[in-house]
Design an enzyme around this catalytic site. Structure first.
Site, PDB file in Angstrom:
ATOM      1  CD  GLU B 118      10.433  13.220  20.286  1.00 41.80           C
ATOM      2  OE1 GLU B 118      10.948  12.710  19.281  1.00 41.80           O
ATOM      3  OE2 GLU B 118       9.437  13.963  20.216  1.00 41.80           O
ATOM      4  CB  THR B 125       4.081   9.671  13.486  1.00 43.66           C
ATOM      5  OG1 THR B 125       4.065  11.074  13.683  1.00 43.66           O
ATOM      6  CG2 THR B 125       2.765   9.217  12.914  1.00 43.66           C
ATOM      7  N   GLY B 263     -10.795  10.023   2.629  1.00 44.81           N
ATOM      8  CA  GLY B 263      -9.506   9.636   2.060  1.00 44.81           C
ATOM      9  C   GLY B 263      -9.400   8.120   1.973  1.00 44.81           C
ATOM     10  CG  LEU B 269      -7.465   0.142   1.623  1.00 43.50           C
ATOM     11  CD1 LEU B 269      -8.830   0.496   1.082  1.00 43.50           C
ATOM     12  CD2 LEU B 269      -6.471   0.018   0.476  1.00 43.50           C
ATOM     13  CD  GLU B 270      -2.335   0.002   7.155  1.00 41.25           C
ATOM     14  OE1 GLU B 270      -1.376  -0.482   6.558  1.00 41.25           O
ATOM     15  OE2 GLU B 270      -2.225   0.562   8.267  1.00 41.25           O
ATOM     16  CD  GLU B 286      -9.659   9.433  -2.902  1.00 39.63           C
ATOM     17  OE1 GLU B 286      -9.293   8.775  -1.909  1.00 39.63           O
ATOM     18  OE2 GLU B 286      -9.035  10.410  -3.347  1.00 39.63           O
ATOM     19  CG  HIS B 541       7.407 -26.841  -3.474  1.00 41.19           C
ATOM     20  ND1 HIS B 541       6.451 -26.081  -4.112  1.00 41.19           N
ATOM     21  CD2 HIS B 541       6.860 -28.054  -3.260  1.00 41.19           C
ATOM     22  CE1 HIS B 541       5.371 -26.834  -4.300  1.00 41.19           C
ATOM     23  NE2 HIS B 541       5.596 -28.034  -3.792  1.00 41.19           N
TER      24      HIS B 541
END
Lengths: 465, 571
Positions: B118, B125, B263, B269-270, B286, B541
């Protein structure tokens, strides 16, 4: 599928995957029967399920003037079960949207007009405008409509000469000399909702950007559109009224206006009476701690009197016959922000005074939160309106269409009276004035009803059973 | 401990059963290039019960010893013909992200001596600058939304006075979560004996890697798992303050009044969900003609109606941001837009900040790929369906694999990990091809979006080509008791399937806890379960899982091969 849609417009080539579960529904269009130029079709609210009676427009996917082709989704409708995309079965242009997003329309009523060519769009628009005058598609207005009474004083309308927007038209730095407007996303959304022209709003944000509060300020200043008017509280209104502006009716005000005009078609007359309320006041003092209110006591007394005079509790709708109503439902007018509503105490003659008081409290809370269910405000058979708390000693009420009588109640106040034995005394007295439909209720009917009511109020032991 | 055990074992057990239909699936399907970082199960607990760990370790070492023979035989059958030499490691992984971590754990499980290189921080990420901190921010935004939704609270009978937040507190929560997960990840590898080598890894030649500036190590097999970095189109100047990428945004150093997000994929979106919950207004930019281009169109449409239209968001579609200048000298961020088709200048935006969420670019520079004659394609390392690296002449490079974002097959953390496990399976003598169509993806907005398999247009295209029929079934969250109890009835689940044999082609969910619900469908696809079988399975249920139960039950599978003739037939 076809039986669900109630329409003959289902194409024979209907895709085999189209099941009731599938939220893609073909729009039904029908030609208005009276129209001569038949190139404009109505798009009406489809029945998306067997139990659906009305649908809410979630969103229009197309705007007025957009070209539509067969099979394209036009509108999203929320039924009692799910949101569904609704497609058109015809090519054409979406000429006019008659029910805006968020509006509710009964199944089968027109929600938009579809023009075959661009030339007919204007035609369709004018048609939409005229028909929406006549039939209000907004459910709120419709449900409030029939029960609105004009007994409560409404602030005088501010009808002045039509002035243009009272905002200064200085160019703001972010607009490059007015060529373009820099407005934040929410400001744009609000402007569209409140129908504020962004070009005329002065921005207070960074570099003169128009932000949400600028649009809100602009909307409040000109009071454009029902949203702004509804949002403004009564207090804000009395402070924030802009003199010299023309204010369009809110939906509630519109409904009141229609009802008031309609009431002129009913021949009414009035009978007044003065009650001595010492005994009632004493009773009230005694049981007040148990949560009993004066309104409930008056409603209860009235209901007990009505039980003995069914004709005063009747109603005439068509001018040819009248109905003896099976239950005694006392509607009581309540003033609200920008209008009034009449919550109903159902079966007031049968329910005991304590339950009635609790019920009344619940209804008032609901009314304040605008959560009254239709049966809680439109099932009244007799209306009470009380302006006594303002010190009004007598007034005159307009009869709400569809009911037989309304009683205007003044303040109960100490009065010097001469008694039968020749003495002068002090008694609490209250004046009432009943307005009734003379097609079914005659003078003697009201007189004897009022006499019965006076007996009950002056000897109120029956009210608590 | 419970979770660490399940971590090392569950991938193994679920993947060692190769399905006969998987290879055909993977070869025939188009590779899906989802630019997104999904959450994996690296959120394991602390390794506190020492005793249990010791037992676990012993069993691992024992297995490693006994597997020594297997390794040699695997290297012989590797096919390079060279005599077995002595290597420092059986398996060397370059990059300790989620992909490398998944491969390392599985390699130890299989008895391989494993090293991992590493050059930056363990976790890559996902853990440090992706899915993990973003989930912390989204957890905050979800609660803010609930507390701000007066209408919703009132419907539940709740009264809450005005909700507010402390930006630094929110930022700290995200940062603390990342470091906690990073430590867990590091410990989970150290605990089972994975050697962590610090430094930049460079391939010097076949089976030989330089770590840092001087150290050289050899390995039987090498996996490249170097991941990706935010992609910034040219013309955009990132200053880290007002023009930022997700790397900066996750630190939440500021909450701008108005932010443009370039984008509208998962990342954008998040972040729009986070920023609008914290009070920002958002403008999407976009390049394609519609928002959320990667989603099933129907889900995208519904998502737009719920996640975009009612919020303080507007958008420009079909435009490129050709030039973005950071704010300076009192001037705002300036974004120049051109029409994506005509290339004509279209508009200029002046905003407080811009977030570049135009996808991710592979991080493969300086890896020494030229030393083994491999040419990257737009930075991606070319691989076959078994993740074996292909060189410039189209031949396989022996003993060299590439997994995760660096190969670009499916840019998801859990996909990288699955690919790594698949590689370990292969080098330990068991052929394995990963079925990418069974890998779920999720977007953690409020409500969530999740999907697995094909979208409806993809399925229809495939059906046309291969000549089968496609059917669609849908259920609404409005009909689900649990969703209604939560007052969250907005949502849709959609099933794309073959009515002739009951094969599940794709499932898309938009609604409460969609990301958790998708796994019943992805497992069914991975295991080849047919609708006619899964529809008989029982669901508790009332739970949200009944949305999928109803979805499977509403599907109409035509022929059940096993069933006898149902109606009398004249013969």
């Amino acid at each position: 599928m076809a039986h669900l849609l109630n329409t003959s417009f289902i194409p024979s080539s209907s895709s085999p995957t189209l099941r009731p579960r599938n939220p893609t529904i073909l729009i039904q269009t029908r030609r208005p029967p009276t129209r001569i130029v038949a190139k404009i079709r109505e798009i009406f609210m489809p029945a998306l399920s067997s139990t659906m009676t009305e649908g809410k427009i979630v969103s229009w996917m197309k705007s007025e003037g957009d070209k539509l082709s067969k099979g394209e989704s036009v509108v999203v409708v929320e039924s009692d079960k799910a949101d569904m995309d609704v497609e058109t079965f015809y090519d054409g242009y979406l000429a006019a949207i008659m029910v805006e997003e968020g509006g509710v329309a009964p199944v089968g009523s027109a929600i938009a007009l579809l023009a075959e060519s661009q030339a007919e769009i204007a035609d369709a628009k004018s048609k939409a405008a005229s028909s929406s005058e006549a039939e209000t598609t907004n459910s709120a207005a419709e449900s409030v409509g029939p029960t609105v009474v004009a007994a409560v004083a409404v602030a005088p309308p501010q009808v002045k000469e039509a002035a243009s927007l009272s905002l200064s038209l200085s160019t703001h730095p972010a607009s490059e000399g007015g060529k373009r407007v820099v407005a934040s996303p929410y400001a744009k959304k609000l402007a569209k909702e409140l129908k504020v022209e962004l070009g005329r709003v002065v921005g207070s944000g960074p570099s003169g950007r128009v932000v949400a509060k600028d649009v809100e300020a602009a909307a409040a200043a000109v009071s454009v559109g029902p949203t702004a008017a509804e949002a403004a509280s009564v207090a804000a209104k009395s402070v924030g009224i802009e003199l010299g502006t023309v204010v369009p009716f809110t939906t509630m005000q519109g409904a009141v206006s229609r009802n008031m005009v309609e009431s002129l078609a009913v021949p009414t007359f009035r009978v007044g009476y003065t009650f001595t309320t010492d005994a009632l006041d004493a009773l009230y003092k005694k049981i007040k701690s148990k949560g009993v209110t004066m309104t409930a006591l008056l409603a209860k007394a009235t209901a007990l009197a009505l039980a003995k005079h069914p004709v005063v509790n009747s109603s005439c709708r068509d001018g040819k016959s009248f109905t003896y109503n099976s239950s005694i439902n006392i509607a009581v007018a309540v003033a609200m922000d920008g209008g009034l509503i009449t919550p109903v105490l159902q079966d007031a003659d049968k329910v005991d005074i304590y339950s009635l008081s609790r019920k009344w409290k619940e209804l008032v809370d609901k009314a304040r939160a605008k959560q009254l269910q239709p049966q809680e405000y439109n099932t009244g058979t007799f209306t009470l309106s009380n302006l006594g708390m303002f010190g009004v000693d007598r007034f005159d009420a307009i009869l709400p269409p569809g009911t037989g009588a309304i009683m205007a109640v003044g303040a109960s106040q100490p009065t010097v009276v001469a008694t039968k034995d020749g003495r002068i005394g002090m008694k609490n007295q209250m004046q009432v004035n009943v307005t009734a439909d003379h097609r079914v209720i005659y003078g003697a009917d009201l007189a004897s009803f009022l006499q019965t009511l006076a007996n009950i109020i002056e000897d109120p032991k029956d009210l608590t059973f | 401990m419970q979770s660490s055990l399940s971590l090392s074992l569950s991938p193994h057990t679920s993947l060692t059963i190769p399905r006969p239909n998987q290879s055909s699936f993977a070869t025939s399907a188009k590779p899906i290039n989802l630019r997104f970082c999904g959450l994996r199960r690296e959120a394991l607990g602390d390794f506190s019960p020492l005793l249990t760990r010791r037992v676990h370790l012993n069993s691992i070492t024992a297995r490693r010893r006994s597997a020594a023979n297997l390794v040699v035989s695997a290297s012989l059958s590797g096919g390079n013909g060279s005599p077995p030499k002595s290597f420092d490691y059986d398996l060397l992984i370059i990059g300790a992200g989620v992909g490398g971590h998944g491969a390392a754990l599985h390699a130890v499980e299989k008895g391989l001596k494993t090293g991992i290189i590493e050059g930056d921080v363990v976790g890559g990420t996902c853990v440090n600058r992706g899915c993990v901190p973003s989930k912390a921010l989204l957890a905050v935004s979800g609660r803010m939304r609930e507390l701000q939704s007066e209408h919703h609270l009132k419907a539940l009978g709740l009264q809450v006075s005005a909700a507010g937040y402390d930006r630094q507190g929110v930022a700290d929560h995200a940062n603390n979560l990342a470091s906690k997960i990073r430590n867990n990840l590091t410990n989970s590898m150290k605990a089972i004996g994975v050697e962590i080598l610090t430094g930049v890894g460079t391939i010097l030649g076949p089976q030989k890697v330089k770590v840092g500036s001087d150290k050289v190590v050899t390995a039987q097999n090498i996996i490249i798992a170097t991941g990706s970095v935010p992609f910034v189109p040219k013309g955009i100047e990132v200053d880290g303050k007002t023009v930022i990428t997700s790397d900066h945004a996750l630190k939440l150093e500021s909450v701008p009044d108005w932010i443009a997000i370039v984008g509208s994929g998962y990342i954008g979106l998040e972040f729009s969900d986070v920023y609008t919950a914290l009070g920002s207004e958002v403008t999407f930019i976009e390049a394609l003609g519609q928002l959320m281009p990667g989603f099933d169109p129907e889900i995208g449409k519904l998502a737009q109606r719920v996640l975009i239209n009612p919020r303080k968001i507007d958008y420009h579609t079909g435009v490129f941001a050709t030039k973005i200048t950071p704010a300076k000298d009192g001037k705002p961020v300036i974004i120049e837009l051109i029409d994506a088709k005509t290339k004509e200048p279209k508009d200029t935006l002046e905003v407080d900040a811009a977030l570049i969420a135009t996808g991710r670019a592979p991080f493969t520079q300086g890896l020494g790929l030229e030393n083994v004659n491999v040419a990257t394609q737009r930075g991606f390392v070319p691989v076959d369906e078994r993740m074996r690296v292909i060189d410039a002449n189209g031949n396989l490079v022996p003993h060299l694999f590439c997994i995760g974002d660096a190969n670009g097959k499916m840019m998801l953390a859990h996909a990288a990990s699955a690919q790594g496990i698949s590689v370990v399976e292969q080098v330990t003598g068991r052929d394995h091809v990963l079925n990418h169509l069974s890998i779920p993806a999720a977007c953690f907005t409020h409500p969530e979006i999740s999907m697995v398999g094909l979208t409806e247009p993809q399925a229809r295209e495939k059906a046309e080509k291969e000549g089968f029929e496609v059917s669609i079934a849908k259920t609404s969250f409005k009909a689900n008791t649990k969703a209604l109890a939560e007052n969250e009835g907005e949502g849709l689940a959609k099933l794309i399937y073959r009515p002739d044999n009951g094969e599940i082609l794709g499932v898309h969910i938009f609604g409460l806890h969609a990301a958790d619900l998708i796994h019943e469908a992805s497992n069914a696809i991975a295991l080849g379960t047919r609708i006619q079988d899964i529809k008989l399975a029982v669901h508790a249920h009332p739970t949200l899982s009944e949305v999928l139960d109803e979805l499977f039950k509403s599907a109409k599978v035509k022929a059940q091969v096993a069933s006898p003739v149902s109606e009398p037939v004249a013969v």
